[in-house]
Structure formats: C-alpha cells, structure tokens
Write a protein that holds these residues in place. Structure first.
Motif, PDB file in Angstrom:
ATOM      1  N   VAL A 135      90.441  30.592 -15.215  1.00  0.00           N
ATOM      2  CA  VAL A 135      91.695  30.088 -14.681  1.00  0.00           C
ATOM      3  C   VAL A 135      91.744  30.344 -13.174  1.00  0.00           C
ATOM      4  CG1 VAL A 135      94.206  30.300 -14.733  1.00  0.00           C
ATOM      5  CG2 VAL A 135      92.893  30.489 -16.856  1.00  0.00           C
ATOM      6  N   GLY A 136      92.034  29.333 -12.391  1.00  0.00           N
ATOM      7  CA  GLY A 136      92.250  29.515 -10.960  1.00  0.00           C
ATOM      8  C   GLY A 136      91.008  29.527 -10.092  1.00  0.00           C
TER       9      GLY A 136
ATOM     10  N   ALA B 269      85.432  25.665 -15.343  1.00  0.00           N
ATOM     11  CA  ALA B 269      86.687  26.206 -14.800  1.00  0.00           C
ATOM     12  C   ALA B 269      87.371  25.234 -13.851  1.00  0.00           C
ATOM     13  CB  ALA B 269      86.410  27.522 -14.081  1.00  0.00           C
TER      14      ALA B 269
ATOM     15  N   ARG C  52      90.708  38.517 -12.922  1.00  0.00           N
ATOM     16  CA  ARG C  52      90.092  37.569 -13.845  1.00  0.00           C
ATOM     17  C   ARG C  52      90.447  36.126 -13.499  1.00  0.00           C
ATOM     18  NH1 ARG C  52      90.999  37.438 -18.952  1.00  0.00           N
ATOM     19  NH2 ARG C  52      88.832  37.109 -19.551  1.00  0.00           N
ATOM     20  N   CYS C  53      91.345  35.948 -12.516  1.00  0.00           N
ATOM     21  CA  CYS C  53      91.705  34.614 -12.038  1.00  0.00           C
ATOM     22  C   CYS C  53      91.417  34.472 -10.540  1.00  0.00           C
ATOM     23  CB  CYS C  53      93.184  34.335 -12.301  1.00  0.00           C
ATOM     24  SG  CYS C  53      93.686  34.489 -14.027  1.00  0.00           S
TER      25      CYS C  53
ATOM     26  N   HIS D 278      85.296  36.469 -15.835  1.00  0.00           N
ATOM     27  CA  HIS D 278      86.326  35.630 -15.243  1.00  0.00           C
ATOM     28  C   HIS D 278      86.929  34.747 -16.334  1.00  0.00           C
ATOM     29  CE1 HIS D 278      88.387  32.908 -12.488  1.00  0.00           C
ATOM     30  NE2 HIS D 278      88.106  33.755 -11.507  1.00  0.00           N
ATOM     31  N   SER D 279      88.238  34.614 -16.300  1.00  0.00           N
ATOM     32  CA  SER D 279      88.913  33.854 -17.355  1.00  0.00           C
ATOM     33  C   SER D 279      88.677  32.359 -17.243  1.00  0.00           C
ATOM     34  CB  SER D 279      90.422  34.127 -17.297  1.00  0.00           C
ATOM     35  OG  SER D 279      90.974  33.620 -16.095  1.00  0.00           O
TER      36      SER D 279
ATOM     37  N   SER E 150      94.834  39.758 -12.476  1.00  0.00           N
ATOM     38  CA  SER E 150      94.677  38.707 -11.479  1.00  0.00           C
ATOM     39  C   SER E 150      93.226  38.577 -11.014  1.00  0.00           C
ATOM     40  CB  SER E 150      95.591  38.970 -10.275  1.00  0.00           C
ATOM     41  OG  SER E 150      95.224  40.156  -9.607  1.00  0.00           O
TER      42      SER E 150
ATOM     43  N   ARG F 272      98.794  37.253  -7.837  1.00  0.00           N
ATOM     44  CA  ARG F 272      97.566  36.477  -7.667  1.00  0.00           C
ATOM     45  C   ARG F 272      97.392  36.038  -6.224  1.00  0.00           C
ATOM     46  NH1 ARG F 272      97.087  32.371 -12.883  1.00  0.00           N
ATOM     47  NH2 ARG F 272      97.054  33.982 -14.511  1.00  0.00           N
TER      48      ARG F 272
END
Length: 347
Positions: free
Chosen positions: A122-123, A152, A71-72, A119-120, A69, A45
């Motif tokens: 996350v992050g 998010a 997606r984060c 996008h998840s 990664s 990531r």
C-alpha cells in the motif's frame, strides 16, 4: 513568620508539581489533552514519508505506530549507502577485497529482500534498486522484487545492475503491461536486457524513459516508442545493439531527446513534432528531423571526441533544418580549424 513563608512556598511548589503531573497524565481540569497516538494515520504516514530511509527504518523499530506506516513507506531507495553498507575494509590482496565485496552484496540482498517482503504494497510509489557495485546478482531475487513493486502500483522504477555481468538480466517486460497495474510513469534501467515485443499493450502513463547499458535493438525500441503516447523525455546511453533510432510521429508530447555512446549507431531519425531539446554524445552519425519538428528545436548539444568536420556537418546539413535554434553547443577534439569555414559559420 519565616516558617509560615517556608511552608507556603512548599505548598505552592507542590501545587505546581501536581498540575504538571496532571498534564503528564493526559488530563487537566477534567479535559483530556490529545496524545500523539491520537493523530490520524494519514498524518503519521506523511511525517514518516518525509524522513530519509534509514531514519524512517529506525523510527519504525522504536514505535509501533511508525512500524505500521513503515509497511506503507512510499519512496524506497535501496543501495549500499542508504542501508549503511558502504564501509568496506580493503586488505592487502585481491582475495580480501573479493570477500569484503561478497559480504556486502550478501548483506545488501538480505536487507532489500526483508524490506520488500514486509512491505504491505500500500502506498509504494517509488523504488530504486542500486546494485551497480554488487559483484554478483541473484536474478531470482530481482524478479520477485519487481513483481512486488509492480503489483503495488509503482510509479517510478529505477534499477541499476553491475557493469560487468556474465549473463545479462532479462527484464520481465510483461510485468509492466499487466492491465490495471500499468502504472509506471518513470522507468530507468541500467545493465540489463529489455525486449519489448509488438504484442504488448501501450504505456498509458509513461512520461520519462532512460536506458543505460541496456540490450535492446532498434526495432524493439521502435515497438516500445510507438506505444508510448505520453512520453515526454527519452534518454539512450551505451545501448550497444541499436543501429538506428527512429522516433515516431505519434510521440506528440516528447520534448527532450538524448542519445549517447551507442557504438553501433548510424542514424537518428526523429519525426516527433514537439522536441525542443536534443543532446548527442559519441561518434557522430546522420541526424535528420522530419515533420514540423524543425520549428520547435531550441537547444542542441553535440559532443564528439573522435571525429573531425563536425562543425561543417552541423552548419551545412543540420542547421538548415532547424532554423529556430536558440542555443547550440558543439564539442570536437579533432576538428580542423579553417578561418574561412569559421567565418562562414558565424555568418
């Protein structure tokens, strides 16, 4: 003898080849050589986050690990340039240009929608939506994208909308005050309406605010600032509804203030105690500093292109209230030169 040396060379070459094959197979002498696939996910990531957006997207298409990664991916700058849509073929006549602009807008919205929906959540730390060159904006898309970003836990949010819109987009302020999701540190808005009300919660983390071509009244701005206790940087540009800018004394951390091109503005009244830099651009207005602010101001820039007597006002009205100024920059195209006034100012 030659034959023996020849066969010996072949045997040696085969031995080296076999050793190389073992290395490619991931083992050597019974020991397994680590593969890139074995790296921890957080390292992937970090590497991915250092790539520019287009390179990061291409890596995600080529590698399953980078797809995870992606997606984060933390910093999303979504514009026609970053997404490779900047080349438009302009033909002869307005119709060709409009069709090209419409196609670019449609492609841009399609790609942005695909990226954010996949996008998840996350992050994600930073989101820039640069839509200023779009010929038409579907506001339903905007609301969905902002909801994804705020949910998010976004920290930096930039949204630039077209300069000419029939109806201004009403930014959903309630999204930014939703309990645990109040994570915004940096907010930059351009080309929309922003209507914060007195009942909204305080900005617990906001440090930088920039409003450009934003519809917001002086009272709404005051409500917003009175709940922004962590604010350090404030910029206002071309906000056509503001008549008076009042900076409350609660803004203990505010150090930078810039106001420019607000056509209805008549007065700036600042009571924030630690402002050290003040910039003003546009039609000159009454400026007053209160509290202990006068001891902190070090840098002042004033640029007015349509008025005279700016030097006189600064010398007689403004400077006595800010005795510790170290840098003063004044620009005025219509200033009337007076040798005696200039001498008095220099003294």
């Amino acid at each position: 003898m030659e034959e023996t040396r020849h066969h010996g060379w072949i045997a040696s070459a085969r031995k080296r080849e076999g050793s190389t094959c073992q290395q490619h197979d991931g083992s050597q002498g019974g020991q397994v050589i680590p593969s890139i696939d074995d790296l921890p996910e957080d390292i992937f990531r970090h590497i991915h986050a250092l790539m520019p957006l287009r390179d990061a997207a291409r890596a995600a298409c080529a590698s399953q690990i980078f797809w995870k990664s992606w997606r984060c991916y933390p910093n999303l700058t979504l514009s026609k340039e970053s997404l490779g849509l900047s080349r438009i073929v302009f033909g002869e006549g307005k119709m060709i240009r409009d069709l090209s602009q419409t196609k670019m807008t449609r492609d841009l919205f399609s790609k942005v929608d695909h990226i954010l929906k996949n996008h998840s959540g996350v992050g994600m730390k930073k989101l820039e939506l640069k839509l200023v060159w779009c010929n038409k904006v579907d506001y339903c898309y905007l609301s969905n994208w902002l909801c994804i970003a705020v949910t998010a836990g976004i920290e930096e949010l930039t949204m630039s909308l077209p300069r000419k819109s029939e109806v201004a987009y009403n930014f959903p302020c309630s999204l930014l005050f939703s309990g645990s999701e109040n994570s915004i540190k940096y907010l930059q808005l351009a080309g929309c309406a922003f209507r914060p009300t007195a009942g909204l919660d305080c900005w617990r983390r906001l440090t930088k605010l920039w409003l450009d071509r934003v519809l917001i009244t002086g009272d709404e701005l005051e409500n917003l600032l009175s709940n922004s206790f962590t604010l350090e940087w404030l910029g206002l540009s071309s906000c056509t509804e503001i008549v008076c800018v009042k900076i409350p004394c609660q803004l203990q951390r505010l150090s930078f203030l810039e106001v420019g091109q607000c056509i209805k503005l008549q007065e700036i009244e600042s009571n924030a105690p630690n402002v050290s830099t003040f910039h003003f651009f546009g039609k000159f207005v009454k400026i007053s500093f209160g509290g202990s602010l006068q001891l902190q101001v070090k840098d002042i820039q004033i640029r007015s292109l349509c008025q005279s007597n700016i030097f006189w006002y600064v010398r007689t009205k403004l400077m006595p209230s800010v005795p510790n100024v170290e840098t003063l920059h004044i620009s005025s195209c219509n200033e009337v030169y007076s040798r005696s006034a200039y001498a008095s100012y220099c003294i």
